[in-house]
Write an enzyme that holds these catalytic residues in place. Structure first.
Site, PDB file in Angstrom:
ATOM      1  N   GLY A   1       0.824  -1.207   0.000  1.00  0.00           N
ATOM      2  CA  GLY A   1       0.000   0.000   0.000  1.00  0.00           C
ATOM      3  C   GLY A   1       0.857   1.255   0.000  1.00  0.00           C
TER       4      GLY A   1
ATOM      5  N   ASP B   1      16.573  -5.257 -10.431  1.00  0.00           N
ATOM      6  CA  ASP B   1      15.756  -5.803  -9.348  1.00  0.00           C
ATOM      7  C   ASP B   1      14.289  -5.627  -9.722  1.00  0.00           C
ATOM      8  OD1 ASP B   1      14.531  -6.531  -7.004  1.00  0.00           O
ATOM      9  OD2 ASP B   1      15.513  -5.030  -5.752  1.00  0.00           O
TER      10      ASP B   1
ATOM     11  N   GLU C   1      -3.142  -6.688   1.096  1.00  0.00           N
ATOM     12  CA  GLU C   1      -2.343  -6.936   2.302  1.00  0.00           C
ATOM     13  C   GLU C   1      -3.070  -6.436   3.551  1.00  0.00           C
ATOM     14  OE1 GLU C   1       2.370  -7.228   0.997  1.00  0.00           O
ATOM     15  OE2 GLU C   1       1.647  -5.381   1.886  1.00  0.00           O
TER      16      GLU C   1
ATOM     17  N   ASP D   1       4.135  -2.588  -8.092  1.00  0.00           N
ATOM     18  CA  ASP D   1       3.639  -1.454  -7.301  1.00  0.00           C
ATOM     19  C   ASP D   1       3.901  -0.132  -8.026  1.00  0.00           C
ATOM     20  OD1 ASP D   1       2.748  -3.137  -5.309  1.00  0.00           O
ATOM     21  OD2 ASP D   1       4.604  -2.997  -4.150  1.00  0.00           O
TER      22      ASP D   1
END
Ligand code: ADP
Length: 294
Positions: A46, A251, A145, A257
């Site tokens: 979030g 990465d 989540e 997100d």
């Protein structure tokens, strides 16, 4: 419209502290080893998506919870430093801040044990209580989540207050039909898409998968496909939008997100869905060329 007067992106989701433990080899069952290096970083899908939306130029407000500990204070200060409004991030007494314990071995493999902590306290009632105090928003961005009931409540409130609801179904888990039916778009990666469609993989037929997701009720669906870009389905049909070229993948953590935050930011500025997905593709490509989740 400049970002100064565009509607807010409201993020209803998790805040975690990532405790990143560099170890020189995998830990075996029953074993204790010392970390080579330890870092505490702001995280949680979030908060990461809120940070990504702010970095993409949106005005952002976060709704969530932390514990009454130093990690909670750090997470709130970090978001404020990025220009994210945090009045609706509750500090819950007697609970710890959500924490992800991440071990990373030299080959880059990682394991994660998650303590949801205060994130588990973000329930439907908490969302309802905080909602009236949120700034006038254009887009709701949420994810799993936090308890599913909170996300369902947020989507319902978004529908009744004129926000465009965008939910990333991560981490994959069963959700009520009502939640999916409200979304525009439903945003998933290929694993989450396969989970929702009850199949092993969608790799060979991403367009079909995006189209099939519409049958679950959302007005539109976006499936991110890593280096293959994203598939988009809505009333206008199905499109495959290619990824932005990348010199070197450093990465891939947090690419999803970054994509979600940038997509929501673009939608809050009234971009159409394909333009918003293009913004997500640019942010995802930028994210994979940097280390870390943000
Ligand atoms: P998640 O991180 O949730 O598993 P993906 O792996 O689908 O999601 O990545 C999200 C987005 O990040 C992709 O849609 C794409 O825009 C970007 N991305 C990921 N990997 C690459 C890559 N190798 N090259 C270019 N873009 C990438």
């Amino acid at each position: 419209m400049s970002s100064g007067d565009s509607p807010f992106v409201v993020v209803v989701g998790s805040l975690n502290e990532d405790v990143v433990l560099q170890v020189d080899r995998p830990v075996r069952p029953g074993e204790t080893i010392a970390a080579v290096h330890v870092e505490r970083l702001p995280g949680g899908k979030g908060a990461n998506q809120a940070a990504a939306a702010a970095a993409a130029g949106a005005r952002v407000a976060m709704l969530g919870a932390v514990g009454d500990d130093s990690a909670g204070t750090r997470l709130i200060e970090d978001l404020r430093g990025r220009g994210v409004r945090t009045e609706a991030v509750r500090t819950v007494a007697g609970v710890s801040t959500g924490t992800a314990y991440i071990t990373v071995t030299p080959d880059g493999e990682n394991t994660i044990v998650l303590d949801p902590g205060a994130n588990a306290r973000v329930d439907a009632a908490a969302v309802q209580d905080a909602w009236p105090a949120l700034p006038a928003a254009g887009v709701l961005l949420s994810l799993l989540e936090i308890p599913v009931g909170a996300v369902t409540a947020a989507v319902r409130l978004a529908a009744s207050t004129g926000l465009r609801p965008v939910v990333t179904l991560a981490p994959a888990q069963p959700v009520p039909a009502e939640l999916l039916a409200g979304l525009d778009p439903l945003l998933v990666n290929e694993h989450e898409a396969a989970f929702l469609l009850g199949t092993d993989t969608i790799r060979d037929h991403p367009r079909d998968a995006a189209r099939e997701l519409l049958r679950l009720g959302p007005a539109s669906a976006v499936v991110t496909l890593g280096a293959a870009g994203a598939a988009v389905a809505d009333g206008g049909g199905v499109r495959l939008l290619p990824a932005e070229p990348v010199d070197r993948v450093v990465d891939t953590t947090g690419a999803g997100d970054a994509f979600a935050g940038a997509l929501a930011a673009a939608l809050s500025r009234a971009a159409d869905l394909d333009a918003a997905v293009a913004a997500g593709l640019r942010a995802g490509a930028a994210a994979v060329q940097r280390a870390g989740a943000r």
